[in-house]
Design a protein around this motif. Sequence first.
Motif, PDB file in Angstrom:
ATOM      1  N   ALA A 126       2.259  29.612  -1.423  1.00 33.36           N
ATOM      2  CA  ALA A 126       1.138  30.358  -0.847  1.00 33.36           C
ATOM      3  C   ALA A 126       0.887  31.645  -1.616  1.00 33.36           C
ATOM      4  CB  ALA A 126       1.423  30.668   0.623  1.00 33.36           C
TER       5      ALA A 126
ATOM      6  N   GLY B 239      -6.360  24.078  -0.278  1.00 32.61           N
ATOM      7  CA  GLY B 239      -5.827  24.967   0.744  1.00 32.61           C
ATOM      8  C   GLY B 239      -4.707  24.331   1.547  1.00 32.61           C
TER       9      GLY B 239
ATOM     10  N   ARG C 164      -2.494  32.704  -3.842  1.00 33.37           N
ATOM     11  CA  ARG C 164      -3.274  33.919  -3.587  1.00 33.37           C
ATOM     12  C   ARG C 164      -3.398  34.770  -4.844  1.00 33.37           C
ATOM     13  NH1 ARG C 164       0.309  34.340   1.292  1.00 33.37           N
ATOM     14  NH2 ARG C 164      -0.758  33.145   2.933  1.00 33.37           N
TER      15      ARG C 164
ATOM     16  N   SER D 218      -6.784  31.115   4.420  1.00 32.91           N
ATOM     17  CA  SER D 218      -5.400  31.534   4.647  1.00 32.91           C
ATOM     18  C   SER D 218      -5.331  32.630   5.697  1.00 32.91           C
ATOM     19  CB  SER D 218      -4.793  32.022   3.333  1.00 32.91           C
ATOM     20  OG  SER D 218      -3.491  32.504   3.512  1.00 32.91           O
TER      21      SER D 218
ATOM     22  N   PHE E 269      -1.332  26.286   1.644  1.00 30.19           N
ATOM     23  CA  PHE E 269      -1.077  27.086   2.847  1.00 30.19           C
ATOM     24  C   PHE E 269      -0.786  26.269   4.100  1.00 30.19           C
ATOM     25  CE2 PHE E 269      -4.583  29.330   0.457  1.00 30.19           C
ATOM     26  CZ  PHE E 269      -3.754  30.238  -0.184  1.00 30.19           C
TER      27      PHE E 269
ATOM     28  N   ALA F 192      -5.031  26.024   7.424  1.00 31.94           N
ATOM     29  CA  ALA F 192      -5.666  26.918   6.452  1.00 31.94           C
ATOM     30  C   ALA F 192      -6.559  26.142   5.495  1.00 31.94           C
ATOM     31  CB  ALA F 192      -4.599  27.694   5.679  1.00 31.94           C
TER      32      ALA F 192
END
Length: 569
Positions: free
Chosen positions: A282, A75, A286, A323, A79, A83
């Motif tokens: 990012a 993470g 996702r 996030s 991010f 995050a």
Amino acid sequence: MDDVDAVQGQIARNMLQSGDWVSARLDGVLYLEKSPLIYWLMAISYKIFGAYDWAARIPMALSSIGLAWLTAAFGKWAFGKLAGFYAGLCIATCIGLFLFTRILIPDVMLTFTIALAMWAFLRVLDEEETHPRAWAYLLAASLGTGLLLKSLIALVFPLGAAILYLLITRQLFSAATWKRFYPLSSLAIMLLIAVPWHIVATIRNPPTFAFTLHSGGGAYHGFLWFYFINEQLLRFLNLRYPRDYATVPRLYFWLFHLIWLFPWSVYFPAVLKLSYRPVDRAGRTRVLALCWTGFLLLFFTFSTTQEYYSMPCYPALALLLGSAMAAGGSRIRWGTRALTIISAVAALAAVAILIAVRHVPTPGDITEALSKHPTAYKLSLGHMEDLTLSSFAYLRLPLALAAIAFLVGAAGTLRAGSRRAFFVLAVMMVVFFQAARLAMVTFDPFLSSLPLAQAILDGPPGTIIVDSQYYIFSSIAYYTNRTELLLNGRWNNLEYGSYAPGAPRVFINDVEFKQLWLNPARYYLVTKLSAMPRLSLLVGEDRLHLVAEGGGKAVYTNYPPVKLATRAN
């Protein structure tokens, strides 16, 4: 605990004691259905610390810590620091990870290898990555290690998610993309890790090849057929034999993630507002998280499912949640308000139950207050249906601690900002987990046969006979470390290996049991109390001398024990 927990621990000890690290065995019987790496890790722990139950859990504990760290690092890379921290916090304090690591199953280790593979996959594709070859090889090593943890699904899940991602981002048919993975050398690394054990296990447990889809009692087709055809293909098609499992309804399987990711699952609405355009690191992460989760859940929509089968998607969901939590916004605030209400209601419910059972007596152990739902026991959490209101009288301390935990959550999030609320929720879950741990201690007579095993060890030497299958009283074998005779126990997980050439004669029927029980040698019989009428008819009530009982189970011997019978509490 009885069932899978003690089974896994005993297999690891058998490997260490026998020196055979290839073919798993229980009670001397071949046990060919599972991959060996979890046994190897536990055996190494035994070698270092001794063959103790807590030592068996060290690899599981380290894997859980490693998974939380890995999710946080993933993470942070994708991010940002905040995050990443929240993603790690989600995975470390969610109910699912706590609940499904109480038992010695390799799923948290598998989840670690899949999460590492997914991160390595993105690192290879990242144009800014300075060491793509190293990450490609780490991806291959993760896949090879996963194959030694839980066979083909360790390959299917990450590859399925990766192919779906490449298709969505229009990179699937790009030769330049595939070259970044160094396919030949990476494949060699994966095979070098995974293949040797498969080859040796096949050679040691012939026949080598058996081309049949027939799965039934009395047949033995060697390791390769059972491990791949029966355990992989036929299980997926719900045709595996023996059929000692049930399946969670698909809708429940999906919705249960609101529980498994609690309390952080209340922030899922905020996840919907995130950007999923793969134009930056990012966005690409996702998209991969969606492919990762979607492929896994879709796979199990067409297969048999247990509650913990979806654990490998927890890191993906935690990344999305972390996030969203870092981004903040109105949906995060509304989620926190919802948690305030949920925590307050949970605290009030715990207090109400405490008041309702304040005068309920608690004779014996909690088993006496539980109902019985044997048809549900093929599910991982099937025993939850056994709970009754009166059983909570035995859980007063855990209930009180849980009430305190939820009160902390409700009060701490009432006016707190998002970041402070996240900290309070993490504290709430840590306290709640302690309450759950105390509850498991209360359930110990029901879940484990340790007191009965100790009673056998304290008595004169004798042969142990287990009434019914090995799994029901597996902690007896673990704590006594003795070979057992299984009375009418040739079914479920040991049935297939019982037909292998040279299988030990540990399975006996009623006639053989009666002959053994009435001869001059000492035997110990481990059984459920509900089975006593049948056993009394076989050998006579006067030949069944109680040694210890507890949790609805008992140990009897065929000659008066040296010590007086005790109740195992």
